[in-house]
Design an enzyme around this catalytic site. Sequence first.
Site, PDB file in Angstrom:
ATOM      1  N   ASN A  91      67.090  45.648  29.951  1.00  0.00           N
ATOM      2  CA  ASN A  91      68.405  46.147  29.315  1.00  0.00           C
ATOM      3  C   ASN A  91      69.587  46.084  30.238  1.00  0.00           C
ATOM      4  OD1 ASN A  91      67.061  46.484  26.914  1.00  0.00           O
ATOM      5  ND2 ASN A  91      66.912  48.780  26.959  1.00  0.00           N
ATOM      6  N   GLU A 102      57.730  46.709  30.428  1.00  0.00           N
ATOM      7  CA  GLU A 102      57.918  47.094  31.814  1.00  0.00           C
ATOM      8  C   GLU A 102      57.436  48.505  32.180  1.00  0.00           C
ATOM      9  OE1 GLU A 102      62.802  45.735  31.622  1.00  0.00           O
ATOM     10  OE2 GLU A 102      62.150  47.676  30.926  1.00  0.00           O
ATOM     11  N   SER A 117      64.007  54.104  26.737  1.00  0.00           N
ATOM     12  CA  SER A 117      64.512  53.029  27.268  1.00  0.00           C
ATOM     13  C   SER A 117      65.840  53.198  27.941  1.00  0.00           C
ATOM     14  CB  SER A 117      64.923  52.003  26.066  1.00  0.00           C
ATOM     15  OG  SER A 117      65.681  52.701  25.115  1.00  0.00           O
ATOM     16  N   HIS A 152      57.971  50.858  29.151  1.00  0.00           N
ATOM     17  CA  HIS A 152      58.861  50.436  28.348  1.00  0.00           C
ATOM     18  C   HIS A 152      58.288  49.233  27.458  1.00  0.00           C
ATOM     19  CE1 HIS A 152      63.198  48.914  27.518  1.00  0.00           C
ATOM     20  NE2 HIS A 152      62.820  49.606  26.337  1.00  0.00           N
TER      21      HIS A 152
END
Length: 628
Positions: free
Chosen positions: A191, A153, A120, A141
């Site tokens: 994120n 992702e 991540s 991800h």
Amino acid sequence: MAIQTVTVVGAGNMGSGIAQAFASGGFKVTLNDVSAEAVAKGLERIRKPLEKRVAEGKMPQADLDALLSRLTPQPDLKAAVADADLVIEAVFEDLKVKQELFAKLDGLAPAKTLLATNTSSFYVKDLAAVTKRADRVVGLHFFFPAAVNKLLEVVKGPATSQASADAAYAAGKKAGKSCVATADAPGFAVNRFFVPWINEACRLLDEGAATLPTIEAAAKEAFGITMGPFELMNVTGVPISLHAQSTLHKQLGAFYEPAKGLKAQVDKKANWDLAGPVEDAKKPLVAARLRGVVFGIACHLVEEKVCTLRDTDRGATIGLRWAAGPFAMMNKLGAKQALAEVKALSDKWGKAFAMPMTLAEHAAANKAWHLPTVTLEMLDGGHLALVTFDRPEALNALNETVLHDLDAVLANVEKAKPRAVILTGEGKAFIAGADIPTMRAHDVAGARAYTALGNRVLDRIAALPCPVLMAINGFALGGGLELALAGDLLYASEKAQLGLPEVGLGIHPGFGGTQRLPRRIGIGKAKEIVYAGKTVGAKEALAIGLVDGVVAPDALMDHCLAVARAIASKAPLAVAGAKTSMDHGTETGLAAGLRIEQESVALLFATKDKDEGMDAFLQKRAAQFQGR
Ligand code: CAA
């Protein structure tokens, strides 16, 4: 590059969740970790909660048995990857550890194998760099809990080939994930705004702008969530937020510096104390600050081409379960207000939080962001097109925007020349009809224009040269059923409800229902449905020939893909000729229809694919058709 076998390296919480997702998607999955005990623990993590589901009657025992039969424990790394099409690394978040593993995997895995990282915080390119197959390294991800959270992702590194990214995306979809394609950028998509959103909550607390419970309450209300940033940190671990924010800080600069209070809380090794008074008057200020961070970063993501506008929103709604994504929130609030909230931060931080140009332009023109209501994904190297109606909040009802978006998507489908197209709906409906508020506002001239638009777009579907499959996942009512009838093959989920309820609204079908339905099921049955505004379930729809197959809800997309792939493996011009002959021929008398067929098949004798098909038969090999 179709993926069938998956190996997950790392059987911890994340790895076992990933393995479970792929096993339930029908993949053969091998689970690996440093020892037999660690792998066994990983399998327990999968088995235990599922056994509970079986005991509660939420999952049939047979499904659990089938899922477990697809999972193989294998502590030996060499044996674990020997047969893998895709290896996913889910080990400790440490660059050195991951790089060592990637170098090892590169040596052990077959040349065809795609290597994926579940990182991540690191760049995919830094892991690709230690291998000799940078074109076959991707980021996958997953979001916690990986077996359940639908968001995935799919990260394309600078050297990742499009074919590898497509294969990983298709595998993720088959594993039941909603995939979001992102570039290899810090924090990828979600994120990048989610972690600073948490950090900003800590900054507000540092500044004494509001009490912690006030920030928590304001965040919940503004983002439509059940847990605010502090409670979330308590659940996922406060140090994780600090680690993620520190990584962004290193990569992106001053604005991303971790809040002092966040660092102090980690040093204290304690959770946040959520108790205390809520100061209602301060909530608007807090909400504006948190939104400002999210809006600004979301615009940066799109401007930097890390992620599309729609996928940024999907990341927020699917992965974080926010009520709306940043762009939909900005639309609701108005571009001017959104600009003011971002500007307050940009004035404070200067270049470290630059004002996004696109937001300034939207605010100047007082314009909403265009969130496409229909999306197009090209699968299998461009052979298949998947069109999804994406207006789930209104059960994908067809208003003018949806029809225009569909028209634009169809133009792209025509250009891409796929061999088969699948249409489906996001959420619980395929399409619940024409948009009733839109229709309510029309007079005769408006209705004429609206139905003309609908019919033009539906005719465009019917006129596509390749077969069009309808994956009817739920309600297909009114204009929704009429749209499905413009396709070639209709497959319904067991949950689907199909009908033409228009007469109950004081009108009758206007997007071809009175014409295409009788042609498909005969005039008597069609009249029964139209006159009584009747809705039928999937089984009855199959019995009367309205649909061509009924499939369990989870298996619907796989079934449609299998049919589409079978079609795509044949000569495209021959399939197109057969479609035209059937569609046009059956609209004329038999004699004229036979002439249409005769001329169509004669012309195929001028194609390279006819030579290839017949040569392949004579040479006892599989044909490779080019569509020429
Ligand atoms: N147009 C606009 N919005 C619609 C819609 C439609 N056709 N169908 C559903 N929605 C909206 C609902 O208003 C609701 O919005 P809110 O949450 O903002 O209230 C949301 O979608 C969810 O729908 P429900 O809460 O009603 O969901 P449900 O599961 O209780 O019921 C349903 C589902 C039975 C499909 C019901 O929504 C329904 O009957 N919808 C209308 C179906 C219909 O009559 N379609 C034919 C339209 S006429 C036509 O298509 C004309 C033509 O040929 C050109």
